[in-house]
Every structure is written in C-alpha cells, then in structure tokens.
Design a protein around this motif. Structure first.
Motif, short mmCIF file in Angstrom:
data_model
loop_
_atom_site.label_atom_id
_atom_site.label_comp_id
_atom_site.label_asym_id
_atom_site.label_seq_id
_atom_site.Cartn_x
_atom_site.Cartn_y
_atom_site.Cartn_z
N CYS A 74 -2.60 3.35 7.40
CA CYS A 74 -1.40 3.22 8.07
C CYS A 74 -2.07 3.34 9.79
O CYS A 74 -1.19 3.14 10.77
CB CYS A 74 -0.46 4.45 7.81
SG CYS A 74 -0.96 5.90 8.25
N THR A 75 -3.21 4.06 9.86
CA THR A 75 -3.87 4.15 11.10
C THR A 75 -5.17 3.13 11.58
O THR A 75 -5.47 3.01 12.59
CB THR A 75 -4.19 5.62 11.41
OG1 THR A 75 -5.12 5.94 10.41
CG2 THR A 75 -3.03 6.59 11.50
N TYR A 76 -5.59 2.85 10.35
CA TYR A 76 -6.79 2.09 10.58
C TYR A 76 -6.61 0.55 11.13
O TYR A 76 -6.13 -0.22 10.41
CB TYR A 76 -7.83 1.98 9.31
CG TYR A 76 -9.16 1.81 9.62
CD1 TYR A 76 -10.09 2.91 9.83
CD2 TYR A 76 -9.77 0.49 9.50
CE1 TYR A 76 -11.43 2.62 10.40
CE2 TYR A 76 -10.86 0.42 9.84
CZ TYR A 76 -11.97 1.47 9.81
OH TYR A 76 -13.38 1.19 10.26
N PRO A 77 -7.18 0.02 12.45
CA PRO A 77 -6.94 -1.17 12.75
C PRO A 77 -7.86 -2.20 11.94
O PRO A 77 -8.89 -2.04 11.46
CB PRO A 77 -7.44 -1.19 14.13
CG PRO A 77 -8.25 -0.02 14.24
CD PRO A 77 -8.04 0.81 13.29
N ILE A 78 -7.32 -3.47 11.65
CA ILE A 78 -7.96 -4.65 11.00
C ILE A 78 -9.28 -5.13 11.92
O ILE A 78 -8.99 -5.19 13.02
CB ILE A 78 -6.98 -5.58 10.71
CG1 ILE A 78 -6.17 -5.96 11.78
CG2 ILE A 78 -6.11 -4.82 9.48
CD1 ILE A 78 -5.37 -7.53 11.41
N SER A 79 -10.18 -5.65 11.16
CA SER A 79 -10.94 -6.32 12.18
C SER A 79 -11.59 -7.48 11.28
O SER A 79 -11.47 -7.57 10.06
CB SER A 79 -12.34 -5.47 12.56
OG SER A 79 -12.65 -4.92 11.28
N GLY A 96 1.62 8.52 11.16
CA GLY A 96 1.34 9.83 11.15
C GLY A 96 -0.20 10.06 10.49
O GLY A 96 -0.99 10.94 11.13
N GLY A 97 -0.78 9.38 9.74
CA GLY A 97 -2.02 9.30 9.01
C GLY A 97 -2.21 10.92 8.13
O GLY A 97 -3.21 11.08 8.27
N SER A 98 -1.12 11.39 7.74
CA SER A 98 -1.25 12.94 7.32
C SER A 98 -1.18 12.86 5.93
O SER A 98 -1.72 13.93 5.32
CB SER A 98 -0.09 13.84 8.40
OG SER A 98 1.20 13.47 7.71
N ILE A 148 0.79 -1.12 -0.14
CA ILE A 148 -0.11 0.24 0.04
C ILE A 148 0.98 1.15 -0.04
O ILE A 148 1.72 1.45 0.98
CB ILE A 148 -1.10 -0.05 1.18
CG1 ILE A 148 -1.70 -1.13 1.19
CG2 ILE A 148 -1.53 1.38 1.33
CD1 ILE A 148 -2.38 -1.44 2.66
N PRO A 149 0.76 2.13 -1.00
CA PRO A 149 1.85 3.12 -1.08
C PRO A 149 1.73 4.07 0.01
O PRO A 149 0.64 3.99 0.85
CB PRO A 149 1.30 3.75 -2.27
CG PRO A 149 0.60 2.89 -3.11
CD PRO A 149 0.01 2.06 -2.19
N ARG A 150 2.51 4.76 0.60
CA ARG A 150 2.80 5.52 1.62
C ARG A 150 3.87 6.58 1.61
O ARG A 150 5.05 6.03 1.02
CB ARG A 150 2.74 4.70 3.06
CG ARG A 150 4.26 4.09 3.29
CD ARG A 150 4.70 2.77 2.52
NE ARG A 150 4.02 1.78 2.33
CZ ARG A 150 4.04 0.72 3.19
NH1 ARG A 150 4.94 0.52 4.03
NH2 ARG A 150 3.32 -0.47 2.68
N ARG A 166 11.91 21.52 -0.56
CA ARG A 166 11.63 20.32 -0.84
C ARG A 166 10.85 19.51 0.27
O ARG A 166 10.61 18.29 -0.01
CB ARG A 166 13.10 19.39 -0.74
CG ARG A 166 13.97 19.73 -1.86
CD ARG A 166 15.42 19.42 -1.76
NE ARG A 166 16.29 19.79 -2.59
CZ ARG A 166 17.71 19.62 -2.68
NH1 ARG A 166 18.05 19.02 -1.25
NH2 ARG A 166 18.60 20.09 -3.23
N CYS A 167 10.45 20.29 1.31
CA CYS A 167 9.64 19.62 2.43
C CYS A 167 8.30 19.31 2.05
O CYS A 167 7.58 19.95 1.39
CB CYS A 167 9.59 20.36 3.55
SG CYS A 167 8.85 19.89 5.02
N ILE A 168 7.78 17.97 2.13
CA ILE A 168 6.37 17.84 2.02
C ILE A 168 5.53 17.59 3.07
O ILE A 168 4.34 17.04 3.06
CB ILE A 168 6.38 16.37 1.12
CG1 ILE A 168 7.04 15.19 1.86
CG2 ILE A 168 7.04 16.47 -0.09
CD1 ILE A 168 6.54 13.81 1.24
N LEU A 169 6.10 17.94 4.57
CA LEU A 169 5.12 18.39 5.60
C LEU A 169 4.67 16.95 5.98
O LEU A 169 3.63 16.68 6.33
CB LEU A 169 4.22 18.97 5.52
CG LEU A 169 4.59 20.54 5.03
CD1 LEU A 169 3.34 21.41 4.64
CD2 LEU A 169 5.53 21.42 5.95
N CYS A 170 5.48 15.69 5.75
CA CYS A 170 4.96 14.27 6.29
C CYS A 170 5.25 14.24 7.78
O CYS A 170 4.34 13.47 8.27
CB CYS A 170 5.81 13.33 5.71
SG CYS A 170 7.71 13.42 6.17
#
Lengths: 181, 237
Positions: free
Chosen positions: B63-68, B45-47, B33-35, B146-150
């Motif tokens: 990246c933040t969502y828990p599996i169920s 971070g989920g941002s 999953i691209p990130r 060059r900052c992408i504010l990750c």
C-alpha cells in the motif's frame, strides 16, 4: 463390519450446536446408518462404552467438570472436533474473561440488582464443580484435531465435516460454510 | 505514454503509471492484495502489514511501496500467505472479537479476511484483554474490544473531517485509540456522519441504532470473499 462410533458433549455451551447437528434434517437417518452414537446427549448415554472414532465437542471449559469431560473425550476418541465458537474461542461465556472471577461471582450471587440470596454467600458445595478463573477454548486444554467455528456452525458444515472424517477424506469447506456467527 | 511502468506480480505483467503504489496498480489490473488498514479514500497507513508482498525478494507493504520498471512482485506465495494469515490470527487473539453478537458481523473486514484465508481458529492463545466501551455519545459508540488499531479513524478524522478526534496512545500491546477530550466521546466534536465513523473496518466505531439491519445471507461478505470485486475486474479484462 461394526459401525464406527461417534460421541458428543456440550461443555460450557447452550446446546445450540447440538441443535445444529439435528438440523441436518433427514440426513440424520443416513448418519445413523453410517455411525453408532456412544456417549452423547442425543441418545442420553452418560458413559463411554467403547473407543470412538470421532468426538464432537460443543462449548469451552468454564469449570472443573468441563475439563474432566473434555479429557475423557480426548482419551476415548481418535479425532476430536471443536464445534462452535464456544469450543473454538470461548464464546459468550468468555465475556467474563476480562473481569476478575471474584467480581463475577459477587455480581451473580451477592450484589446484582435482582439477586435474592439470604445466605449472603457465594454457593459453595462439593457437588458444584469448581469454576475456573476464566473460560478456556478447548484447544487450550487438550489437543483438538479440527475446528468448526460458527454460532452455531451451519448444519451443512457439521455434516460435511463428519462425512469427510468417516471417509478419511480431507475437509474442504466451501466459503459459505465457514462463518463465525 | 512516457510515464507508463511495467512490472510483474506473480509473473503476470502489470502496467501502472509513475507514482502509483503496488496496491493501486494491482487493483487496476484486477489482482487483489489483501489489506486492512488501507482505505480507498484515505492516505495509506502501512501499519497492518496484511498487504505485505515481496519486491525483488524483500518484504514490503504494497500500500505504500511505489512501482518501478521491471520490478518483480510476489503476492500469492505460500510464505506470504502464511505471514498474512498469522497477522490476522494475532489480531483475533489480541482483542476480544465476539463475532456472534457483533453488529458488524458479515460486513467486517477483519472477519472477511479470516474467511478468505480459511482460518477455522487462531493458532495462538487468546489474550482476553480488558478493554473499555465508550457509549457516551448520542449517535456513536467506541468498543475498544474490537479495535485492531488500523488507524483509519485517525487518518480520516485528521485528513477528511479536519477534526483530529482520534489518536493512538501508549505503546506495544498497550496501544489504544484515544480521543481529544478529557473523558468521553460525547465531549468531542464527533458527528455520526463523519468519515472517521464510516471507515472503521471492524465493529469498534459504530453508529447507534442501525445494527443488524441487514439479514444474515444478505450481508457484504456472506457469499463472496473480500476482494472478489477487484478480482472480477481481471476476469473481465
């Protein structure tokens, strides 16, 4: 059957992309069989003589002359391709885009540490094309059909693109040929 | 195992454990999953939203969502691919990304993501914002162009280095990375060996005097798209 025509130009670029065109090596003989070059720095034809199938644009638009040439290409070519980072995003010349034009000119002609300019003026002559407020990528000036990024784009990428266009085939560049540097 | 959870990603059955995020389970299963803002050694971070997937039809950050148990995750659909692509394109036009002379080129995750998505040029107009460079520190510089504010440096400095050197200031398009010193990076406790320096995905925070060490053709993303290492896991299993 007459051969399709191809044209190319270097706007605000360094001719590196044209060097990359030459870098197709012996395939250039094949290219000459496939197409006829119209206006291009490669054959030094200065004016369009006919309608062209493909126009290859190197460089972005930094002055009025660039815009004029680009518009001329748009009206004479069926398909326009932005070749290289300067054409697709402004490239190195676009580094001035964050700096006000007045400051750029002052640094270049008046205040720079190595400037020797007895007139104390920024060159201003009818013969000189008027510089634009910033450097524009080609697709922000006219409609561009395809983009080939890279500094320069690999010769193989240019070759693949031109061959695909001439054969009316979709261009599917392999991963290694799409590069921004 | 009782805490085992089974769900599907694009119809492929994936098994994870209770408490894992979609991204962790997918990585294990060899589904990429691209990130961009995510980093293995940091809290998510989920941002950046590049990892957006659809969970039972709703867009969520993987990246933040828990599996169920039994949930349906969509990852590679035309719609989602288009979202991700446009996010990356927006990041390119919002900053000043001059790949042709950047030390990070070839090892840059933003660039690699654009290569993976096959972006020839962004569809949006370039903004060419005015951003500054801080080269005051003897061993590290910040190039905000060059900052992408990750936010990786923010999390790394706070959670790993324990120095809290970086933080976001301002809002919206004015947002930028600031430092915990009055004026210059040199006045902070930053060291070249800090995690915050190592984790920058782009060329915004870089060590000095190590650029261009790897020749073109041997850099991280010259031949293999980003995420290939994760996808290789799937091929093996």
């Amino acid at each position: 059957m007459t051969k399709p025509k191809i044209a190319s130009t270097s706007l605000c670029g360094c001719f590196g992309c044209h060097m990359s065109i030459l870098d197709i090596d012996d395939r250039i003989l094949k290219l000459v069989e496939l197409v006829e070059f119209d206006k291009s720095p490669i054959n030094d034809i200065k004016r369009f003589t006919d309608r062209c199938l493909v126009g290859l644009i190197e460089g972005g638009c930094a002055n009025q002359e660039n815009v004029k040439v680009l518009r001329e290409f748009r009206s004479h070519c069926d398909v326009l391709v932005s070749v290289g980072d300067c054409a697709t995003m402004g490239g190195i010349p676009a580094m001035r885009n964050g700096i006000p034009l007045k400051e750029c000119l002052a640094e270049a002609y008046l205040d720079g540490p190595t400037v020797h300019n007895e007139t104390g003026r920024v060159p201003h002559d009818e013969e000189l094309p008027l510089i634009l407020d910033k450097v524009y990528p080609c697709h922000e000036v006219v409609k561009i059909d395809y983009h080939l990024p890279g500094c320069p784009p690999p010769a193989d990428a240019i070759w693949e693109a031109v061959v695909a266009l001439l054969n009316n085939k979709p261009l599917d560049l392999p991963y290694e040929l799409l590069k921004y540097d | 195992m009782s805490d085992e959870i089974t769900f599907t990603i694009d119809g492929v059955e994936v098994t994870g454990t209770q408490g894992q995020t979609i991204m962790q389970a997918a990585d294990q299963a060899g589904i990429y999953i691209p990130r961009l803002c995510w980093h293995a050694d940091l809290s998510p971070g989920g941002s950046c939203r590049v990892c957006t997937v659809k969970v039972n039809g709703r867009a969520q950050a993987a990246c933040t969502y828990p599996i169920s148990e039994g949930m349906l995750v969509q990852n590679e659909t035309d719609e989602i691919r288009e979202w991700r692509k446009s996010i990356v394109e927006m990041l390119f036009v919002e900053g000043n990304h001059f790949c042709m002379f950047c030390e990070k080129s070839g090892n840059c995750e933003l660039q690699a993501m654009a290569y993976r998505f096959g972006i020839a040029t962004p569809r949006y107009p370039y903004m060419f914002p005015q951003r500054d460079v801080d080269a005051s520190h003897p061993d590290v510089f910040i190039d905000r162009n060059r900052c992408i504010l990750c936010g990786r440096c923010v999390r790394a400095s706070r959670d790993v280095d324990g120095k809290n050197i970086f933080q976001f200031v301002n809002r919206g398009r004015e947002t930028r990375i600031a430092i915990n010193a009055e004026a210059n990076l040199a006045d902070t406790a930053l060291s070249a060996m800090d995690k915050a320096v190592e984790v920058c995905p782009v060329g915004a925070i870089l060590r000095k005097r190590v650029g261009y060490a790897v020749p073109v053709g041997k850099r991280k993303y010259d031949h293999e798209p980003i995420g290939s290492d994760i996808e290789a896991r799937r091929a093996k299993s």
